[in-house]
Design a protein around this motif. Structure first.
Motif, short mmCIF file in Angstrom:
data_model
loop_
_atom_site.label_atom_id
_atom_site.label_comp_id
_atom_site.label_asym_id
_atom_site.label_seq_id
_atom_site.Cartn_x
_atom_site.Cartn_y
_atom_site.Cartn_z
N UNK A 44 3.79 66.62 9.19
CA UNK A 44 3.99 67.44 7.89
C UNK A 44 2.91 66.90 7.24
N UNK A 45 2.37 65.80 7.37
CA UNK A 45 1.26 65.18 7.13
C UNK A 45 -0.07 65.53 7.04
N UNK A 46 -0.41 66.87 8.04
CA UNK A 46 -1.39 66.90 8.96
C UNK A 46 -2.14 68.26 7.90
N UNK A 81 -17.99 66.68 11.55
CA UNK A 81 -16.99 67.56 11.41
C UNK A 81 -16.90 68.27 10.41
N UNK A 82 -17.59 69.21 10.19
CA UNK A 82 -17.52 69.82 8.32
C UNK A 82 -16.23 71.38 9.19
N UNK A 83 -15.80 72.13 8.20
CA UNK A 83 -15.09 73.09 8.31
C UNK A 83 -13.87 73.66 6.94
N UNK A 84 -13.22 74.27 6.75
CA UNK A 84 -12.62 75.09 6.20
C UNK A 84 -11.02 75.15 5.95
N UNK A 85 -10.24 74.39 6.16
CA UNK A 85 -8.94 74.04 5.71
C UNK A 85 -8.12 75.62 5.83
N UNK A 91 3.61 68.27 3.28
CA UNK A 91 3.88 66.96 2.92
C UNK A 91 1.95 66.90 1.99
N UNK A 92 1.25 67.40 2.59
CA UNK A 92 -0.23 67.31 2.13
C UNK A 92 -0.01 67.62 0.68
N UNK A 93 -0.71 66.70 0.16
CA UNK A 93 -0.88 66.71 -1.55
C UNK A 93 -2.08 67.16 -2.34
N UNK A 94 -2.69 67.13 -1.05
CA UNK A 94 -4.20 66.57 -2.09
C UNK A 94 -5.61 68.17 -1.44
N UNK A 95 -4.76 68.54 -0.11
CA UNK A 95 -5.41 70.16 0.14
C UNK A 95 -4.77 71.15 0.80
N UNK A 96 -5.23 72.41 0.28
CA UNK A 96 -4.57 73.80 0.65
C UNK A 96 -5.71 74.27 1.25
N UNK A 151 -6.63 68.99 14.06
CA UNK A 151 -5.69 69.09 13.49
C UNK A 151 -6.05 67.26 12.95
N UNK A 152 -5.95 66.48 11.83
CA UNK A 152 -6.32 65.64 10.85
C UNK A 152 -5.17 65.39 10.37
#
Length: 385
Positions: A44-46, A81-85, A91-96, A151-152
């Motif tokens: 949920x928070x990943x 590491x860089x990439x695209x979500x 539960x993630x609020x900051x990223x989409x 997955x982070x």
């Protein structure tokens, strides 16, 4: 959220499908080859991101070849590491989905100690969890960015103490996963997640962002060239020290340094005695320290970010002139996001050589020989199939 609760959460989602393709070392030869493995199921928070690029750091050499005697094989290196979500937990609020993001040298910490609360997770009292070759909260071995996705944990606000000097908005920025400004090239962002933040952190800690001051940079590799770029952006007069005269022209013309000194030339070194306010030492080979300490002005600051086998200098080199000698490693989540935003705002880009994953073994060999200007970046998106 403690590591204990994180473990319980992770155990609810056991690894089942080996859908991640990477390149791994199987033994101390360090030879990398294709490897299929499982990432943990999204919690949920990943945040799950498709990796587009991964920088090549000397740490990849160290652990793929078991230089410290603690490598866990099969080992998938890579922590720039860089990439695209591609997917986020409930539960993630900051990223989409679709956001540009980065992951650096660690992916977890206790999130409860004084350092984690201050956004300095790399100094976590219980030990930060490194991006590869470490044991994560669920007991699995972390695997790095020479792979198709990762997955982070987002590190959300619930359960954290907000430092009083920070606004709620500022605190929400501090994550194990970092936002990369849309106007910043993903390939260029990769080296910032280790090489960049490793020099940016002590430069900010010791107030090196003072226009008109003088900075010496020892070594002109992946870290050194970033110290030069930050120094110039801060308005410093930058002098590079190297044992290789062949780097002089490029340092002056491409990187715009103000002076280039051959450190083995006693006359050149003597000529700039007591002229520097700061020194950032990126060299990991053994080298003398007294001669460099003599270049600092009174109250000057010397920061070591390299790892020579020993550090030895006369107490007089430190005490006379009230100088400071300091060490540093990579930075915390607070400083990393700040650095990424600073680079985008000031158009600071690492000098990179983009290579396919099939070139990874050659890239590591060239890195050992210091045959790179100044950071390899693997094009994961277009070559890892």
């Amino acid at each position: 959220m403690t590591l204990v609760s994180a473990t319980a959460s992770a155990m609810e989602h056991p690894q089942t499908v080996k859908d991640c393709l990477g390149w791994a070392a199987r033994d101390p030869s360090g030879l990398l080859s294709p490897y299929n493995f499982a990432r943990r199921t999204l919690g949920s928070d990943d945040v799950s991101l498709t990796i587009t690029h991964c920088g090549v750091c000397y740490a990849d050499v160290i652990w793929s070849r078991n230089k410290h005697g603690d490598s866990r094989y099969p080992l998938v290196p890579g922590h720039e590491i860089v990439g695209i979500v591609k997917e986020v937990g409930s539960g993630v609020s900051r990223f989409k989905v679709g956001d540009h993001v980065g992951v650096g040298t660690y992916v977890n910490s206790c999130r409860d100690c004084e350092y984690c609360n201050d956004g300095l997770e790399i100094h976590c009292v219980k030990g930060s969890v490194y991006t590869f070759n470490a044991i994560d909260a669920d007991g699995t071995v972390t695997k790095g960015g020479y792979s198709s996705y990762i997955v982070v944990h987002e590190r959300h606000l619930l359960g954290y103490k907000i430092p009083p000097i920070l606004s709620l908005f500022q605190f929400l920025l501090y994550r194990y996963c970092f936002r990369i400004p849309n106007n910043y090239p993903l390939a260029s962002a990769a080296p910032l997640l280790c090489a960049g933040i490793t020099v940016y952190t002590p430069m900010m800690r010791h107030n090196m962002n003072q226009p008109g001051k003088s900075l010496g940079v020892i070594g002109l590799g992946g870290l050194g060239h970033m110290a030069v770029k930050f120094g110039k952006a801060f308005g410093l007069k930058v002098t590079v020290f190297s044992t290789s005269a062949s780097k002089k022209e490029e340092a002056l013309s491409l990187l715009g340094v103000d002076a280039f000194v051959i450190s083995s030339d006693a006359e050149q070194m003597k000529a700039i005695s007591k002229s520097l306010d700061f020194i950032v030492d990126t060299a990991s080979g053994d080298h003398p320290f007294d001669q460099y300490m003599s270049l600092l002005k009174a109250t000057g600051v010397y920061v070591l970010v390299g790892f020579p086998s020993e550090v030895k200098f006369s107490p007089a080199s430190l005490n006379i002139g009230a100088k400071t000698f300091s060490g540093s490693v990579t930075g915390g989540t607070k400083g990393t996001q700040e650095m990424l935003d600073f680079c985008a705002a000031h158009k600071i880009y690492p000098q990179i050589e983009i290579v396919p994953i099939q070139y990874a073994n050659e890239a590591l060999e060239r890195l050992i020989k210091k045959d790179v200007k100044y950071r390899f970046v693997i094009d994961i998106e277009n070559s890892l199939k």
